[in-house]
Write a protein that holds these residues in place. Structure first.
Motif, PDB file in Angstrom:
ATOM      1  N   TYR A  65      -8.560   1.209  54.201  1.00 18.22           N
ATOM      2  CA  TYR A  65      -7.332   2.055  53.475  1.00 18.22           C
ATOM      3  C   TYR A  65      -6.244   1.006  53.325  1.00 18.22           C
ATOM      4  O   TYR A  65      -5.843   1.079  52.193  1.00 18.22           O
ATOM      5  CB  TYR A  65      -7.056   3.290  54.390  1.00 18.22           C
ATOM      6  N   PRO A  66      -5.870   0.065  54.079  1.00 20.42           N
ATOM      7  CA  PRO A  66      -4.605  -0.566  53.807  1.00 20.42           C
ATOM      8  C   PRO A  66      -4.903  -1.382  52.849  1.00 20.42           C
ATOM      9  O   PRO A  66      -3.866  -1.386  51.759  1.00 20.42           O
ATOM     10  CB  PRO A  66      -4.260  -1.259  55.068  1.00 20.42           C
ATOM     11  N   GLN A  67      -5.843  -2.113  52.502  1.00 17.81           N
ATOM     12  CA  GLN A  67      -6.247  -3.121  51.351  1.00 17.81           C
ATOM     13  C   GLN A  67      -6.549  -2.463  50.074  1.00 17.81           C
ATOM     14  O   GLN A  67      -6.124  -2.879  49.300  1.00 17.81           O
ATOM     15  CB  GLN A  67      -7.344  -3.936  51.673  1.00 17.81           C
ATOM     16  N   LEU A  68      -7.251  -1.155  50.296  1.00 17.06           N
ATOM     17  CA  LEU A  68      -7.511  -0.336  48.978  1.00 17.06           C
ATOM     18  C   LEU A  68      -6.171   0.007  48.534  1.00 17.06           C
ATOM     19  O   LEU A  68      -5.969   0.220  47.181  1.00 17.06           O
ATOM     20  CB  LEU A  68      -8.438   0.849  49.768  1.00 17.06           C
ATOM     21  N   SER A  69      -5.149   0.901  49.517  1.00 19.96           N
ATOM     22  CA  SER A  69      -3.936   1.090  48.870  1.00 19.96           C
ATOM     23  C   SER A  69      -3.156   0.174  48.046  1.00 19.96           C
ATOM     24  O   SER A  69      -2.342   0.569  47.245  1.00 19.96           O
ATOM     25  CB  SER A  69      -3.443   2.035  50.083  1.00 19.96           C
ATOM     26  N   GLU A  70      -3.191  -0.990  49.014  1.00 13.06           N
ATOM     27  CA  GLU A  70      -2.315  -2.118  48.322  1.00 13.06           C
ATOM     28  C   GLU A  70      -2.801  -2.498  46.841  1.00 13.06           C
ATOM     29  O   GLU A  70      -2.056  -2.670  45.943  1.00 13.06           O
ATOM     30  CB  GLU A  70      -2.363  -3.344  49.112  1.00 13.06           C
ATOM     31  N   LEU A  71      -4.201  -2.414  46.781  1.00 11.07           N
ATOM     32  CA  LEU A  71      -4.662  -2.943  45.539  1.00 11.07           C
ATOM     33  C   LEU A  71      -4.391  -1.817  44.487  1.00 11.07           C
ATOM     34  O   LEU A  71      -3.976  -2.279  43.322  1.00 11.07           O
ATOM     35  CB  LEU A  71      -6.303  -3.108  45.688  1.00 11.07           C
ATOM     36  N   VAL A 113      -8.434   8.606  36.195  1.00  9.77           N
ATOM     37  CA  VAL A 113      -9.311   9.649  37.008  1.00  9.77           C
ATOM     38  C   VAL A 113      -9.098   9.235  38.667  1.00  9.77           C
ATOM     39  O   VAL A 113      -8.644   7.966  38.941  1.00  9.77           O
ATOM     40  CB  VAL A 113     -10.800   9.243  36.884  1.00  9.77           C
ATOM     41  N   PRO A 114      -9.345  10.218  39.393  1.00  4.17           N
ATOM     42  CA  PRO A 114      -9.123  10.002  40.720  1.00  4.17           C
ATOM     43  C   PRO A 114      -9.508   8.573  41.526  1.00  4.17           C
ATOM     44  O   PRO A 114      -8.689   8.067  42.339  1.00  4.17           O
ATOM     45  CB  PRO A 114      -9.816  11.225  41.570  1.00  4.17           C
ATOM     46  N   GLU A 115     -10.708   8.086  41.283  1.00 13.22           N
ATOM     47  CA  GLU A 115     -11.028   6.846  41.786  1.00 13.22           C
ATOM     48  C   GLU A 115     -10.163   5.715  41.224  1.00 13.22           C
ATOM     49  O   GLU A 115     -10.407   4.603  41.881  1.00 13.22           O
ATOM     50  CB  GLU A 115     -12.630   6.524  41.516  1.00 13.22           C
ATOM     51  N   TRP A 156      -6.826   7.865  48.705  1.00 10.92           N
ATOM     52  CA  TRP A 156      -7.529   8.658  49.764  1.00 10.92           C
ATOM     53  C   TRP A 156      -8.806   9.390  49.118  1.00 10.92           C
ATOM     54  O   TRP A 156      -9.944   9.620  49.881  1.00 10.92           O
ATOM     55  CB  TRP A 156      -6.661   9.604  50.170  1.00 10.92           C
ATOM     56  N   TYR A 157      -9.071   9.503  47.681  1.00  5.01           N
ATOM     57  CA  TYR A 157      -9.902   9.985  47.154  1.00  5.01           C
ATOM     58  C   TYR A 157     -11.371   9.247  47.323  1.00  5.01           C
ATOM     59  O   TYR A 157     -12.447   9.549  48.001  1.00  5.01           O
ATOM     60  CB  TYR A 157      -9.799  10.323  45.682  1.00  5.01           C
ATOM     61  N   ASN A 158     -11.017   7.760  47.139  1.00  2.33           N
ATOM     62  CA  ASN A 158     -11.862   6.910  47.689  1.00  2.33           C
ATOM     63  C   ASN A 158     -12.541   6.823  48.788  1.00  2.33           C
ATOM     64  O   ASN A 158     -13.722   6.562  49.045  1.00  2.33           O
ATOM     65  CB  ASN A 158     -11.723   5.523  46.843  1.00  2.33           C
ATOM     66  N   SER A 181     -15.708   4.080  41.701  1.00  6.21           N
ATOM     67  CA  SER A 181     -16.226   5.265  42.577  1.00  6.21           C
ATOM     68  C   SER A 181     -17.391   4.789  43.385  1.00  6.21           C
ATOM     69  O   SER A 181     -17.859   3.810  43.269  1.00  6.21           O
ATOM     70  CB  SER A 181     -16.726   6.329  41.610  1.00  6.21           C
ATOM     71  N   ASP A 182     -17.668   5.670  44.444  1.00  7.27           N
ATOM     72  CA  ASP A 182     -18.900   5.266  45.459  1.00  7.27           C
ATOM     73  C   ASP A 182     -20.009   5.257  44.582  1.00  7.27           C
ATOM     74  O   ASP A 182     -20.797   4.334  44.944  1.00  7.27           O
ATOM     75  CB  ASP A 182     -18.821   6.564  46.413  1.00  7.27           C
ATOM     76  N   GLU A 183     -20.214   5.783  43.707  1.00  8.24           N
ATOM     77  CA  GLU A 183     -21.441   5.811  42.818  1.00  8.24           C
ATOM     78  C   GLU A 183     -21.607   4.370  42.122  1.00  8.24           C
ATOM     79  O   GLU A 183     -22.872   3.897  42.126  1.00  8.24           O
ATOM     80  CB  GLU A 183     -21.530   6.811  41.535  1.00  8.24           C
ATOM     81  N   LYS A 184     -20.456   3.672  41.604  1.00 12.33           N
ATOM     82  CA  LYS A 184     -20.587   2.403  41.258  1.00 12.33           C
ATOM     83  C   LYS A 184     -21.029   1.350  42.359  1.00 12.33           C
ATOM     84  O   LYS A 184     -21.728   0.509  42.062  1.00 12.33           O
ATOM     85  CB  LYS A 184     -19.108   1.833  40.652  1.00 12.33           C
ATOM     86  N   ILE A 185     -20.645   1.715  43.639  1.00 15.79           N
ATOM     87  CA  ILE A 185     -20.880   0.869  44.846  1.00 15.79           C
ATOM     88  C   ILE A 185     -22.637   0.929  44.963  1.00 15.79           C
ATOM     89  O   ILE A 185     -23.348  -0.049  45.203  1.00 15.79           O
ATOM     90  CB  ILE A 185     -20.232   1.273  45.922  1.00 15.79           C
ATOM     91  N   PHE A 186     -23.182   2.102  44.832  1.00 15.57           N
ATOM     92  CA  PHE A 186     -24.220   2.140  45.077  1.00 15.57           C
ATOM     93  C   PHE A 186     -25.081   1.661  43.910  1.00 15.57           C
ATOM     94  O   PHE A 186     -26.136   0.894  43.950  1.00 15.57           O
ATOM     95  CB  PHE A 186     -24.793   3.797  45.007  1.00 15.57           C
TER      96      PHE A 186
END
Length: 257
Positions: free
Chosen positions: A86-92, A106-108, A113-115, A224-229
């Motif tokens: 979360y800290p790194q994601l929020s900063e990015l 879009v949310p992602e 927090w959505y991600n 999104s999570d789907e892109k990671i998959f």
């Protein structure tokens, strides 16, 4: 000889402020109403949530199965992906560099927090293994299904649950020309609403998924999570892909289709 297939359904609901978003808004009362479809599935079910939602969710689940239900009460800050990313994601996501790359509001792209909720799905499956001893762990989004409850108040079809993880895709093949562009795009192949992982694969997928999220954040891109998959699949994951439309996972898992 028939295999002894014992699926465990896993879902979650946490307050990330969606009822107050400017767009893509949904009330949590509405979410829990949709969630009754997921809660009606005839399978041992693990529900990760926070204290304020427990009684409302239990009221929806109790009529379908009192004995094979387990709640894990925690906070979004204590989720494993929160601690790891979360800290790194929020900063990015708050950086001007990232904001300048966004193509779609879009949310992602705008809600860290959505991600985190999306990225934590594999960790919830991992935790569920210590609660119910199943052969396959089925992730199901809280508001995954929307039709009449009777359509979902049945056992999850096990016809195609074998030794490989099962992911549902919009297309038969996955092709990505540029990973960073794919992360920022609205194109996705694998769907995040539901997926099925055999017990012996859960730990390795959780490790690889988490590592890929961290790597993407370090590269200055996230999606999104789907892109990671999608990216993991192209990395050589031995997964079964089943083509279907949104929310057609029950039908897709039956040998009648």
């Amino acid at each position: 000889m028939e295999l002894d297939i014992r699926p465990v359904n896993v879902t979650a609901l946490f307050d990330i402020g969606r009822d107050e978003w400017e767009t893509f808004t949904m009330s949590y009362g509405g979410y829990i109403d949709w969630m009754e479809r997921t809660l009606s599935i005839q399978a041992p079910t693990v529900i990760f949530t926070e204290e304020k939602f427990k009684d409302l969710i239990w009221k929806k689940r109790k009529p379908y199965d009192k004995d094979n239900t387990h709640f894990v009460i925690t906070t979004k800050e204590d989720l494993m992906m929160s601690k790891l990313a979360y800290p790194q994601l929020s900063e990015l996501m708050s950086s001007e560099s990232f904001k300048s790359k966004i193509q779609f509001e879009v949310p992602e792209m705008i809600k860290p927090w959505y991600n985190i909720m999306m990225f934590n799905k594999v960790w919830w499956l991992k935790e569920a293994m210590d609660i119910f001893d199943g052969t396959h762990y089925v992730w199901t989004d809280a508001a995954c299904y929307r039709e009449e409850i009777s359509k979902w108040n049945i056992p999850f079809p096990t016809d195609k649950m074998k030794d490989k993880p099962v992911f549902f895709s919009h297309h038969n093949k996955i092709s990505i020309h540029d990973i960073n562009h794919h992360l920022l795009s609205q194109m996705r192949f694998i769907q995040g609403g539901s997926f099925i992982i055999p017990k012996h694969n859960v730990n390795s997928i959780t490790e690889k998924y988490t590592s890929k999220v961290v790597d993407c954040i370090k590269s200055g891109y996230i999606g999104s999570d789907e892109k990671i998959f999608d990216i993991l699949y192209l990395d050589g994951m031995d997964w079964e892909l089943i083509k279907c439309d949104w929310r057609e996972y029950f039908q897709a898992m039956s040998n009648n289709n």
